[in-house]
Design a protein around this motif. Sequence first.
Motif, PDB file in Angstrom:
ATOM      1  N   ASP A   1      10.608  57.135  32.472  1.00  0.00           N
ATOM      2  CA  ASP A   1      10.258  56.220  33.566  1.00  0.00           C
ATOM      3  C   ASP A   1      10.389  54.750  33.194  1.00  0.00           C
ATOM      4  O   ASP A   1      10.280  53.871  34.060  1.00  0.00           O
ATOM      5  CB  ASP A   1       8.834  56.489  34.058  1.00  0.00           C
ATOM      6  CG  ASP A   1       8.798  57.618  35.080  1.00  0.00           C
ATOM      7  OD1 ASP A   1       9.848  57.879  35.703  1.00  0.00           O
ATOM      8  OD2 ASP A   1       7.731  58.231  35.244  1.00  0.00           O
TER       9      ASP A   1
ATOM     10  N   PRO B   1       8.014  50.212  34.374  1.00  0.00           N
ATOM     11  CA  PRO B   1       7.945  49.677  35.741  1.00  0.00           C
ATOM     12  C   PRO B   1       6.902  48.571  35.856  1.00  0.00           C
ATOM     13  O   PRO B   1       5.764  48.727  35.419  1.00  0.00           O
ATOM     14  CB  PRO B   1       7.543  50.901  36.572  1.00  0.00           C
ATOM     15  CG  PRO B   1       6.875  51.825  35.600  1.00  0.00           C
ATOM     16  CD  PRO B   1       7.578  51.617  34.300  1.00  0.00           C
TER      17      PRO B   1
ATOM     18  N   ARG C   1      13.417  47.168  33.620  1.00  0.00           N
ATOM     19  CA  ARG C   1      12.616  48.388  33.518  1.00  0.00           C
ATOM     20  C   ARG C   1      13.025  49.246  32.332  1.00  0.00           C
ATOM     21  O   ARG C   1      12.179  49.886  31.692  1.00  0.00           O
ATOM     22  CB  ARG C   1      12.731  49.192  34.818  1.00  0.00           C
ATOM     23  CG  ARG C   1      11.966  50.513  34.809  1.00  0.00           C
ATOM     24  CD  ARG C   1      11.937  51.139  36.182  1.00  0.00           C
ATOM     25  NE  ARG C   1      11.219  52.398  36.179  1.00  0.00           N
ATOM     26  CZ  ARG C   1      10.866  53.077  37.261  1.00  0.00           C
ATOM     27  NH1 ARG C   1      11.173  52.607  38.447  1.00  0.00           N
ATOM     28  NH2 ARG C   1      10.207  54.221  37.175  1.00  0.00           N
TER      29      ARG C   1
ATOM     30  N   LYS D   1      18.492  53.808  35.990  1.00  0.00           N
ATOM     31  CA  LYS D   1      18.100  52.955  37.118  1.00  0.00           C
ATOM     32  C   LYS D   1      18.310  53.662  38.452  1.00  0.00           C
ATOM     33  O   LYS D   1      17.667  53.326  39.445  1.00  0.00           O
ATOM     34  CB  LYS D   1      18.906  51.655  37.094  1.00  0.00           C
ATOM     35  CG  LYS D   1      18.625  50.772  35.889  1.00  0.00           C
ATOM     36  CD  LYS D   1      19.497  49.528  35.920  1.00  0.00           C
ATOM     37  CE  LYS D   1      19.255  48.664  34.687  1.00  0.00           C
ATOM     38  NZ  LYS D   1      20.140  47.468  34.676  1.00  0.00           N
ATOM     39  N   TRP D   2      19.225  54.622  38.476  1.00  0.00           N
ATOM     40  CA  TRP D   2      19.498  55.374  39.705  1.00  0.00           C
ATOM     41  C   TRP D   2      18.432  56.455  39.840  1.00  0.00           C
ATOM     42  O   TRP D   2      18.386  57.412  39.067  1.00  0.00           O
ATOM     43  CB  TRP D   2      20.892  55.984  39.642  1.00  0.00           C
ATOM     44  CG  TRP D   2      21.344  56.572  40.938  1.00  0.00           C
ATOM     45  CD1 TRP D   2      21.160  56.058  42.184  1.00  0.00           C
ATOM     46  CD2 TRP D   2      22.048  57.804  41.110  1.00  0.00           C
ATOM     47  NE1 TRP D   2      21.706  56.878  43.132  1.00  0.00           N
ATOM     48  CE2 TRP D   2      22.259  57.959  42.500  1.00  0.00           C
ATOM     49  CE3 TRP D   2      22.521  58.769  40.238  1.00  0.00           C
ATOM     50  CZ2 TRP D   2      22.920  59.065  43.024  1.00  0.00           C
ATOM     51  CZ3 TRP D   2      23.186  59.862  40.758  1.00  0.00           C
ATOM     52  CH2 TRP D   2      23.386  60.006  42.131  1.00  0.00           C
ATOM     53  N   ALA D   3      17.541  56.316  40.809  1.00  0.00           N
ATOM     54  CA  ALA D   3      16.359  57.175  40.916  1.00  0.00           C
ATOM     55  C   ALA D   3      16.690  58.672  40.987  1.00  0.00           C
ATOM     56  O   ALA D   3      16.039  59.477  40.314  1.00  0.00           O
ATOM     57  CB  ALA D   3      15.511  56.761  42.122  1.00  0.00           C
TER      58      ALA D   3
ATOM     59  N   ARG E   1      17.486  59.857  37.581  1.00  0.00           N
ATOM     60  CA  ARG E   1      16.288  59.825  36.730  1.00  0.00           C
ATOM     61  C   ARG E   1      15.391  61.033  37.016  1.00  0.00           C
ATOM     62  O   ARG E   1      14.882  61.663  36.075  1.00  0.00           O
ATOM     63  CB  ARG E   1      15.523  58.526  36.958  1.00  0.00           C
ATOM     64  CG  ARG E   1      14.335  58.357  36.024  1.00  0.00           C
ATOM     65  CD  ARG E   1      13.754  56.958  36.107  1.00  0.00           C
ATOM     66  NE  ARG E   1      13.158  56.645  37.395  1.00  0.00           N
ATOM     67  CZ  ARG E   1      13.669  55.801  38.276  1.00  0.00           C
ATOM     68  NH1 ARG E   1      14.805  55.174  38.021  1.00  0.00           N
ATOM     69  NH2 ARG E   1      13.058  55.556  39.431  1.00  0.00           N
ATOM     70  N   GLU E   2      15.201  61.356  38.284  1.00  0.00           N
ATOM     71  CA  GLU E   2      14.361  62.502  38.621  1.00  0.00           C
ATOM     72  C   GLU E   2      14.985  63.809  38.141  1.00  0.00           C
ATOM     73  O   GLU E   2      14.283  64.708  37.667  1.00  0.00           O
ATOM     74  CB  GLU E   2      14.108  62.550  40.130  1.00  0.00           C
ATOM     75  CG  GLU E   2      13.273  61.395  40.655  1.00  0.00           C
ATOM     76  CD  GLU E   2      11.945  61.282  39.931  1.00  0.00           C
ATOM     77  OE1 GLU E   2      11.268  62.326  39.784  1.00  0.00           O
ATOM     78  OE2 GLU E   2      11.586  60.162  39.508  1.00  0.00           O
TER      79      GLU E   2
END
Length: 364
Positions: free
Chosen positions: A175, A178, A185, A263-265, A268-269
């Motif tokens: 993560d 943040p 980040r 950075k691309w959510a 990342r998930e």
Amino acid sequence: MDAEVWVLGGTGRSGRAVAVELARRGVPAVLVGRDASRLAAAAQPTGSRTVVAGSVDATAAEIRRQRPAVVISTVGPFTTTAGPIIDACLPGSHYVDLANDVAAVSATLGRHDAATGAGRTLVTGAGFGVTATESVVVKLCADRPAPLRVRVDMVPSLAIEAGVVGTALAGTILDGLPGVPGGGRFQGRQIADGRLAPARIGGEARRLTLPDGTEVTTASMPLGELLAAQRASGARFVVSASSEAPSAPVVRAVLPAALAMLKWAPLREFAKRRLAGVRIKAADRPREHSWGHAVVTWADGETREGWLRLGEAQAYTGAVPAEIARRLLAGDGRPGAYTPAALFGAGLAEACGGEYLPAGSGRR
């Protein structure tokens, strides 16, 4: 009921270690978690009471209802779990956690005024890394004005249990930072001219010769030690490093690109889900001791170096919050938000089994 210490994440490795150390100190522990059968098994060695709570919100509701004296949280990612748990604690409980990243440690320290107003104590970073390195800095700076530079290095030695990474640890790893000022980040951090500033993860690589004669490479990581060392010393320039940081040249070369992809959510998930399911093989600890290390330099040229020698890092991570809870129950804390040595001094590390090995001082 008022003297109880709740251990959140009571079925995990850290939670079980904390419960054992509380029992050694004669402190009643209550194990809190999601699975009743696993809680019962974890509680059996210490005879602990259990509380089943299926989520962070449910746990917070139980804290508000039952008001334990101290809550120890081992449940990450602390950037998401600490806030609601602290909110639940302020009306009636002290709070301790094992956070070890800049974002989570900074957020909890930022609750100082709220904790003071509520008459509660918040302690963050109550595990191996922050406690070991901060304590060495406190020891080295005890009789001197604020230094110019500090570097802290944590060198853990811990046995690995077989299992899976899990969602909490995966989130902590991926993560980033943040909301932390001073950089992106997914960048590292250092203290430069008194402020958080960007730093390369895996940079500042240094080969250390440990007091036992073995060698290890440490490199920069945006760890909670960074903030603890700066607050303990008042230094204008601080670097935190770890032997767990990526220090190989090839890895450091590709790391910036890999971190940029996070950075691309959606990616990342996806990465967190995959990492959470990765199975870990059991392994013995790599060396006999764990180490906290610091080098402190003053503007007049004086440099001091110190070491804290410990045993297995996971066991120490159980002892620190247990000892802090014992002291809070005894009324030895004070309202506000702190890191461990900032509240209890350099002696806390020794009370938990550490031994200081000063490496001398001089001008370089």
